[in-house]
Design a protein around this motif. Structure first.
Motif, PDB file in Angstrom:
ATOM      1  N   GLY A 130       0.781  -1.224   0.000  1.00 32.35           N
ATOM      2  CA  GLY A 130       0.000   0.000   0.000  1.00 32.35           C
ATOM      3  C   GLY A 130       0.815   1.277   0.000  1.00 32.35           C
ATOM      4  O   GLY A 130       0.259   2.363  -0.146  1.00 32.35           O
ATOM      5  N   LEU A 131       2.140   1.184   0.175  1.00 36.74           N
ATOM      6  CA  LEU A 131       3.003   2.372   0.264  1.00 36.74           C
ATOM      7  C   LEU A 131       4.120   2.318  -0.772  1.00 36.74           C
ATOM      8  O   LEU A 131       4.719   1.264  -0.985  1.00 36.74           O
ATOM      9  N   VAL A 132       4.404   3.461  -1.380  1.00 35.24           N
ATOM     10  CA  VAL A 132       5.527   3.565  -2.307  1.00 35.24           C
ATOM     11  C   VAL A 132       6.407   4.737  -1.895  1.00 35.24           C
ATOM     12  O   VAL A 132       5.961   5.663  -1.221  1.00 35.24           O
ATOM     13  N   VAL A 133       7.668   4.666  -2.286  1.00 37.61           N
ATOM     14  CA  VAL A 133       8.611   5.771  -2.114  1.00 37.61           C
ATOM     15  C   VAL A 133       9.116   6.106  -3.507  1.00 37.61           C
ATOM     16  O   VAL A 133       9.440   5.215  -4.297  1.00 37.61           O
ATOM     17  N   PHE A 134       9.164   7.406  -3.807  1.00 37.37           N
ATOM     18  CA  PHE A 134       9.632   7.816  -5.126  1.00 37.37           C
ATOM     19  C   PHE A 134      10.236   9.205  -5.063  1.00 37.37           C
ATOM     20  O   PHE A 134       9.948   9.987  -4.159  1.00 37.37           O
ATOM     21  N   ARG A 135      11.091   9.483  -6.025  1.00 34.26           N
ATOM     22  CA  ARG A 135      11.652  10.825  -6.180  1.00 34.26           C
ATOM     23  C   ARG A 135      10.686  11.629  -7.033  1.00 34.26           C
ATOM     24  O   ARG A 135      10.246  11.169  -8.089  1.00 34.26           O
ATOM     25  N   MET A 136      10.368  12.831  -6.571  1.00 35.58           N
ATOM     26  CA  MET A 136       9.457  13.696  -7.335  1.00 35.58           C
ATOM     27  C   MET A 136      10.061  13.965  -8.709  1.00 35.58           C
ATOM     28  O   MET A 136      11.250  14.292  -8.816  1.00 35.58           O
ATOM     29  N   PRO A 137       9.263  13.845  -9.750  1.00 34.50           N
ATOM     30  CA  PRO A 137       9.763  14.167 -11.087  1.00 34.50           C
ATOM     31  C   PRO A 137      10.202  15.633 -11.145  1.00 34.50           C
ATOM     32  O   PRO A 137       9.641  16.489 -10.454  1.00 34.50           O
ATOM     33  N   ASP A 138      11.195  15.922 -11.977  1.00 38.83           N
ATOM     34  CA  ASP A 138      11.766  17.268 -12.062  1.00 38.83           C
ATOM     35  C   ASP A 138      10.753  18.323 -12.497  1.00 38.83           C
ATOM     36  O   ASP A 138      10.937  19.498 -12.218  1.00 38.83           O
ATOM     37  N   ASN A 139       9.683  17.921 -13.167  1.00 37.77           N
ATOM     38  CA  ASN A 139       8.701  18.906 -13.615  1.00 37.77           C
ATOM     39  C   ASN A 139       7.540  19.078 -12.632  1.00 37.77           C
ATOM     40  O   ASN A 139       6.547  19.717 -12.944  1.00 37.77           O
ATOM     41  N   GLN A 140       7.680  18.528 -11.430  1.00 35.30           N
ATOM     42  CA  GLN A 140       6.654  18.643 -10.396  1.00 35.30           C
ATOM     43  C   GLN A 140       7.237  19.301  -9.148  1.00 35.30           C
ATOM     44  O   GLN A 140       8.375  19.052  -8.789  1.00 35.30           O
ATOM     45  N   SER A 141       6.450  20.119  -8.484  1.00 33.10           N
ATOM     46  CA  SER A 141       6.848  20.769  -7.223  1.00 33.10           C
ATOM     47  C   SER A 141       8.234  21.412  -7.327  1.00 33.10           C
ATOM     48  O   SER A 141       9.137  21.096  -6.560  1.00 33.10           O
ATOM     49  N   LEU A 142       8.378  22.326  -8.253  1.00 32.00           N
ATOM     50  CA  LEU A 142       9.674  22.939  -8.549  1.00 32.00           C
ATOM     51  C   LEU A 142      10.302  23.636  -7.347  1.00 32.00           C
ATOM     52  O   LEU A 142      11.521  23.741  -7.258  1.00 32.00           O
ATOM     53  N   ASN A 143       9.495  24.131  -6.411  1.00 34.36           N
ATOM     54  CA  ASN A 143      10.007  24.863  -5.247  1.00 34.36           C
ATOM     55  C   ASN A 143      10.157  23.989  -4.008  1.00 34.36           C
ATOM     56  O   ASN A 143      10.419  24.507  -2.932  1.00 34.36           O
ATOM     57  N   CYS A 144       9.995  22.698  -4.145  1.00 34.44           N
ATOM     58  CA  CYS A 144      10.065  21.795  -2.996  1.00 34.44           C
ATOM     59  C   CYS A 144      11.430  21.102  -2.966  1.00 34.44           C
ATOM     60  O   CYS A 144      11.732  20.280  -3.832  1.00 34.44           O
ATOM     61  N   ALA A 145      12.227  21.435  -1.965  1.00 31.30           N
ATOM     62  CA  ALA A 145      13.571  20.852  -1.859  1.00 31.30           C
ATOM     63  C   ALA A 145      13.530  19.394  -1.415  1.00 31.30           C
ATOM     64  O   ALA A 145      14.445  18.630  -1.702  1.00 31.30           O
ATOM     65  N   ALA A 146      12.474  18.991  -0.730  1.00 32.00           N
ATOM     66  CA  ALA A 146      12.323  17.590  -0.308  1.00 32.00           C
ATOM     67  C   ALA A 146      11.804  16.810  -1.507  1.00 32.00           C
ATOM     68  O   ALA A 146      10.608  16.817  -1.800  1.00 32.00           O
ATOM     69  N   ARG A 147      12.681  16.154  -2.203  1.00 35.12           N
ATOM     70  CA  ARG A 147      12.340  15.512  -3.471  1.00 35.12           C
ATOM     71  C   ARG A 147      11.813  14.089  -3.318  1.00 35.12           C
ATOM     72  O   ARG A 147      11.354  13.491  -4.284  1.00 35.12           O
ATOM     73  N   TRP A 148      11.872  13.504  -2.127  1.00 33.53           N
ATOM     74  CA  TRP A 148      11.436  12.123  -1.926  1.00 33.53           C
ATOM     75  C   TRP A 148      10.075  12.107  -1.256  1.00 33.53           C
ATOM     76  O   TRP A 148       9.850  12.793  -0.266  1.00 33.53           O
TER      77      TRP A 148
END
Length: 180
Positions: free
Chosen positions: A29-47
């Motif tokens: 039920g849970l996944v971990v992923f790195r935010m794609p570069d074109n999403q949440s551009l101002n969010c330093a927490a990428r995971w």
């Protein structure tokens, strides 16, 4: 606890969906992923830690912290394989507060809470050119190894590196800056 790589459809801005092709099943039920570069551009927490239904549960600067957060969620006893509405209905305010506090000990925060001005999507990834540029800057400033360490922990892309990657980058920068 780390499982197979999977495709994950995250929900963004209400009902819009975006497919992440390299999410990792952290637990049922849970996944971990790195935010794609074109999403949440101002969010330093990428995971991100995501629920299989597509909603984000928490974010972290480092991959290793996101997996620690997923482990905390599993230890909570909540069945994360249920749909979002069922989980939300079962959670009390105290349970949410308790989980939020426990996640914070693993450096996981509420999604979208690590806003930084500018595009910080490269946080946690670096190139040899980044190392050379940082070393030249720190050498010109006359920083010693401790000052370099402190500066790196508060700047993109270094603050988002996992422990071993950070140590390797810091060692290379200190050597190139002659700051031993």
């Amino acid at each position: 606890m780390i499982g197979e790589t999977t495709e994950y459809r995250m929900v963004i801005h209400g009902e819009q969906r975006y497919t992440v092709r390299d999410a990792i099943e952290a637990a049922p039920g849970l996944v971990v992923f790195r935010m794609p570069d074109n999403q949440s551009l101002n969010c330093a927490a990428r995971w991100r830690i995501g629920h299989h239904g597509g909603l984000a549960i928490a974010e972290a600067m480092r991959r290793e912290d996101a997996f620690k957060g997923a482990e905390i969620l599993v230890q909570s006893g909540i069945d994360w394989t249920q749909d979002t509405e069922t989980i939300q209905a079962a959670l009390s305010g105290d349970t949410v507060s308790d989980l939020t506090a426990k996640l914070s000990w693993a450096w996981c925060e509420q999604p979208g809470s690590s806003y930084m001005p500018g595009n910080v999507t490269r946080n946690g990834t670096y190139t040899d050119a980044d190392i050379e540029a940082a070393a030249a800057e720190y050498k010109a400033d006359g920083l010693n190894a401790l000052q370099i360490l402190t500066a790196m922990t508060h700047s993109v892309p270094w603050m988002g590196l996992d422990t071993e990657d950070f140590n390797e980058a810091q060692n290379r920068i200190v050597a190139l800056a002659d700051a031993a």
